[in-house]
Design a protein around this motif. Structure first.
Motif, PDB file in Angstrom:
ATOM      1  N   ALA A  11       0.845  -1.186   0.000  1.00 37.95           N
ATOM      2  CA  ALA A  11       0.000   0.000   0.000  1.00 37.95           C
ATOM      3  C   ALA A  11       0.884   1.241   0.000  1.00 37.95           C
ATOM      4  N   PRO A  12       0.460   2.314  -0.658  1.00 36.81           N
ATOM      5  CA  PRO A  12       1.244   3.549  -0.633  1.00 36.81           C
ATOM      6  C   PRO A  12       1.484   4.013   0.805  1.00 36.81           C
ATOM      7  N   ASP A  13       2.709   4.411   1.098  1.00 41.13           N
ATOM      8  CA  ASP A  13       3.094   4.848   2.442  1.00 41.13           C
ATOM      9  C   ASP A  13       2.812   6.347   2.563  1.00 41.13           C
ATOM     10  N   LEU A  14       1.545   6.665   2.846  1.00 41.97           N
ATOM     11  CA  LEU A  14       1.121   8.059   2.941  1.00 41.97           C
ATOM     12  C   LEU A  14       1.428   8.604   4.337  1.00 41.97           C
ATOM     13  N   ILE A  15       1.888   9.846   4.383  1.00 42.69           N
ATOM     14  CA  ILE A  15       2.276  10.469   5.651  1.00 42.69           C
ATOM     15  C   ILE A  15       1.568  11.813   5.784  1.00 42.69           C
ATOM     16  N   ASP A  16       0.738  11.926   6.798  1.00 41.61           N
ATOM     17  CA  ASP A  16       0.128  13.209   7.138  1.00 41.61           C
ATOM     18  C   ASP A  16       1.015  13.918   8.156  1.00 41.61           C
ATOM     19  N   PRO A  17       1.089  15.250   8.084  1.00 41.07           N
ATOM     20  CA  PRO A  17       1.956  15.966   9.016  1.00 41.07           C
ATOM     21  C   PRO A  17       1.493  15.807  10.461  1.00 41.07           C
ATOM     22  N   ARG A  18       2.461  15.688  11.359  1.00 40.21           N
ATOM     23  CA  ARG A  18       2.172  15.503  12.783  1.00 40.21           C
ATOM     24  C   ARG A  18       2.671  16.711  13.569  1.00 40.21           C
ATOM     25  N   PRO A  19       1.804  17.331  14.365  1.00 41.58           N
ATOM     26  CA  PRO A  19       2.257  18.482  15.164  1.00 41.58           C
ATOM     27  C   PRO A  19       3.445  18.113  16.037  1.00 41.58           C
ATOM     28  N   VAL A  20       4.417  19.011  16.098  1.00 38.89           N
ATOM     29  CA  VAL A  20       5.581  18.812  16.960  1.00 38.89           C
ATOM     30  C   VAL A  20       5.229  19.319  18.355  1.00 38.89           C
ATOM     31  N   PRO A  21       5.293  18.468  19.373  1.00 38.92           N
ATOM     32  CA  PRO A  21       4.911  18.886  20.725  1.00 38.92           C
ATOM     33  C   PRO A  21       5.676  20.124  21.183  1.00 38.92           C
ATOM     34  N   GLY A  22       4.936  21.095  21.698  1.00 37.82           N
ATOM     35  CA  GLY A  22       5.554  22.299  22.242  1.00 37.82           C
ATOM     36  C   GLY A  22       5.956  23.337  21.226  1.00 37.82           C
ATOM     37  N   ALA A  23       5.730  23.086  19.938  1.00 38.32           N
ATOM     38  CA  ALA A  23       6.114  24.031  18.895  1.00 38.32           C
ATOM     39  C   ALA A  23       4.864  24.573  18.211  1.00 38.32           C
ATOM     40  N   VAL A  24       4.781  25.889  18.078  1.00 35.25           N
ATOM     41  CA  VAL A  24       3.633  26.524  17.441  1.00 35.25           C
ATOM     42  C   VAL A  24       3.805  26.464  15.929  1.00 35.25           C
ATOM     43  N   GLY A  25       2.815  25.881  15.238  1.00 37.16           N
ATOM     44  CA  GLY A  25       2.830  25.881  13.778  1.00 37.16           C
ATOM     45  C   GLY A  25       3.877  25.002  13.137  1.00 37.16           C
ATOM     46  N   GLU A  26       4.466  24.062  13.896  1.00 35.16           N
ATOM     47  CA  GLU A  26       5.498  23.175  13.353  1.00 35.16           C
ATOM     48  C   GLU A  26       4.947  21.757  13.244  1.00 35.16           C
ATOM     49  N   GLU A  27       5.108  21.155  12.062  1.00 39.29           N
ATOM     50  CA  GLU A  27       4.623  19.808  11.800  1.00 39.29           C
ATOM     51  C   GLU A  27       5.735  18.984  11.168  1.00 39.29           C
ATOM     52  N   ALA A  28       5.823  17.715  11.564  1.00 39.09           N
ATOM     53  CA  ALA A  28       6.872  16.832  11.084  1.00 39.09           C
ATOM     54  C   ALA A  28       6.301  15.768  10.159  1.00 39.09           C
ATOM     55  N   TYR A  29       7.133  15.330   9.212  1.00 37.50           N
ATOM     56  CA  TYR A  29       6.817  14.219   8.308  1.00 37.50           C
ATOM     57  C   TYR A  29       7.819  13.102   8.594  1.00 37.50           C
ATOM     58  N   PRO A  30       7.500  12.201   9.499  1.00 37.37           N
ATOM     59  CA  PRO A  30       8.480  11.186   9.905  1.00 37.37           C
ATOM     60  C   PRO A  30       8.763  10.186   8.787  1.00 37.37           C
ATOM     61  N   ALA A  31      10.030   9.889   8.608  1.00 34.72           N
ATOM     62  CA  ALA A  31      10.461   8.901   7.616  1.00 34.72           C
ATOM     63  C   ALA A  31      11.500   7.994   8.256  1.00 34.72           C
ATOM     64  N   PRO A  32      11.542   6.705   7.890  1.00 35.96           N
ATOM     65  CA  PRO A  32      12.412   5.730   8.559  1.00 35.96           C
ATOM     66  C   PRO A  32      13.839   5.709   8.024  1.00 35.96           C
ATOM     67  N   VAL A  33      14.444   6.887   7.891  1.00 38.44           N
ATOM     68  CA  VAL A  33      15.815   6.967   7.372  1.00 38.44           C
ATOM     69  C   VAL A  33      16.604   7.967   8.213  1.00 38.44           C
ATOM     70  N   ASP A  34      17.928   7.875   8.129  1.00 37.61           N
ATOM     71  CA  ASP A  34      18.799   8.786   8.872  1.00 37.61           C
ATOM     72  C   ASP A  34      19.226   9.996   8.050  1.00 37.61           C
ATOM     73  N   GLU A  35      19.202   9.873   6.725  1.00 41.28           N
ATOM     74  CA  GLU A  35      19.789  10.925   5.884  1.00 41.28           C
ATOM     75  C   GLU A  35      19.007  12.229   5.880  1.00 41.28           C
ATOM     76  N   PHE A  36      17.705  12.192   6.129  1.00 51.01           N
ATOM     77  CA  PHE A  36      16.939  13.434   6.067  1.00 51.01           C
ATOM     78  C   PHE A  36      15.780  13.434   7.044  1.00 51.01           C
ATOM     79  N   THR A  37      15.394  14.644   7.417  1.00 50.72           N
ATOM     80  CA  THR A  37      14.142  14.908   8.108  1.00 50.72           C
ATOM     81  C   THR A  37      13.440  16.037   7.359  1.00 50.72           C
ATOM     82  N   LEU A  38      12.113  16.086   7.480  1.00 50.86           N
ATOM     83  CA  LEU A  38      11.338  17.137   6.830  1.00 50.86           C
ATOM     84  C   LEU A  38      10.297  17.655   7.803  1.00 50.86           C
TER      85      LEU A  38
END
Length: 415
Positions: free
Chosen positions: A308-335
């Motif tokens: 199935a397509p690995d769809l990722i919805d943005p997740r609010p970053v705890p304690g940060a205003v207006g910041e959302e993370a797109y978690p990916a299972p790799v070390d080379e990048f974060t978004l």
């Protein structure tokens, strides 16, 4: 070291949009397809940075003195290179159906081609570096893609709905053979026959009309059939159309992302998006392209299983205003995505000091000011990006209404 504005190259491929990327950058369209805006230090098209001696390629600056650029942790893990590459994609028509290798496959393939003396820029070269290429694309508008093999029974139903007799043998295979065997057989036969000038090209030529008719008839696979009809019209007779029929169709909403790991066949069909990946240009193609297609190597790299397509919805970053993370299972990048408002007086703050690693900030909407600790200021407008070396002093970005993406490196977990 202060944050720096990047001057980024535009890659022109036939599948690019003639208007979308120009509009994003606030430039006049040239009338030619513009496909990708590259932000990073890949030697194929590095961004430029001006530190007072004129614009210099970012890859050379990092290689000349990697420790302050990357930080000790990133340098130790990935060597003297920026481990990620960011892009803005402007897809006007389908990209090639393609797959990326694992690290082990890339290292072996690169070594084998080096041993044979294949030049790095040779059009028939498969491996241009030793890296794997996990990637994630985040939609800026509606973004259509094909991703991962659909379950065999569902694909058999879709092929049946097309009403093309020459597909019947593959329908039987998909319904009766074990999944890995069925997927490998259909893909291998379609590509081998098609690139050899056999009947697959005739089948592919009949698909635009068949897919359009089946979609109009109310098939439950309406969206996938409509997408395949468009692909078949753009690439008449190309055997890669058969590969496209085997894949899941997905439409990303603005702000939604799709992650792609090694061995997963995929193609982007249309839309504007931010893409981030490991710093690699290794691609094995199935078709929908005039570029090199190495069928045996492709079949070695593809993972023959339905996913199935690995769809990722943005997740609010705890304690940060207006910041959302797109978690990916790799070390080379974060978004992460940041929506700045006057309710967040601290804005986007560079993460920590010292060993936080390099970052790139991309403004996709509005205007923002990047304020360095030493009093320096950079203004980012839509389409502009900034590079923050690891040794850059702590800084923050403030705005009322801007939206920015931040690309960085996954930090080492404590312990």
């Amino acid at each position: 070291m202060p944050p720096e504005i990047l001057v980024n190259p535009v890659r022109r491929y036939a599948w690019g949009s003639t208007r979308a990327l120009a509009g994003f950058l606030g430039a006049e369209p040239t009338g030619e397809p513009q496909a990708e805006l590259w932000m990073g230090a890949h030697p194929g098209s590095p961004s430029l940075v001006d530190r007072g001696a004129g614009p210099q390629p970012l890859d050379r600056l990092i290689a000349a003195d990697p420790l302050p650029e990357l930080g000790p942790s990133v340098l130790a893990r990935f060597g003297p290179q920026l481990p990620f590459l960011a892009k803005v994609l402007a897809v006007g028509r389908a990209l090639s159906v393609q797959v990326h290798p694992s690290t082990e496959q890339a290292e072996a393939g690169f070594a084998e081609e080096e041993a044979r003396g294949v030049p790095l820029d040779a059009p028939d070269r498969n491996y241009r570096d030793r890296n794997h290429k996990p990637e994630m694309v985040c939609a800026l508008d509606d973004f259509d893609a094909l991703c991962g093999f659909r379950p065999c029974t569902e694909t058999a139903e879709l092929l049946d709905a097309l009403g093309v007799p020459a597909l019947d043998r593959w329908v039987r295979t998909l319904r009766t053979a074990p999944e890995p065997e069925a997927l490998r057989t259909v893909l291998a036969e379609a590509l081998a026959d098609g690139h050899g000038g056999g009947t697959t090209r005739a089948v592919a030529a009949a698909l635009p009309g068949a897919a359009s008719a089946a979609a109009a008839a109310g098939s439950p696979h309406h969206a996938a059939l409509a997408a395949c009809a468009a692909v078949a019209s753009d690439y008449p007779g190309d055997p890669g159309i058969i590969a496209a029929l085997l894949l899941n169709h997905v439409r990303l909403r603005p702000g939604q992302a799709l992650y792609l790991g090694a061995g997963v066949p995929h193609a982007y069909l249309g839309g504007l998006g931010v893409e981030v990946m490991a710093n690699s240009d290794n691609v094995l193609r199935c078709g929908l392209t005039p570029k090199h297609v190495d069928v045996p190597e492709l079949l070695r790299v593809v993972g023959f299983r339905s996913t199935a397509p690995d769809l990722i919805d943005p997740r609010p970053v705890p304690g940060a205003v207006g910041e959302e993370a797109y978690p990916a299972p790799v070390d080379e990048f974060t978004l992460t995505r940041h929506t700045l408002t006057d309710a967040d007086p601290d804005g986007v703050t560079s993460q920590g000091v010292g060993d936080r690693g390099p970052q790139i900030l991309l403004c996709v909407s509005g205007e923002a000011d990047l304020l360095a600790a030493d009093g320096g200021r950079l203004r980012l407008t839509r389409g502009q990006s900034a590079y923050l070396p690891a040794a850059a002093a702590r800084s923050r970005v403030v705005s009322d209404g801007a939206v920015l993406f931040r690309v960085g490196v996954r930090p080492v977990s404590p312990g």
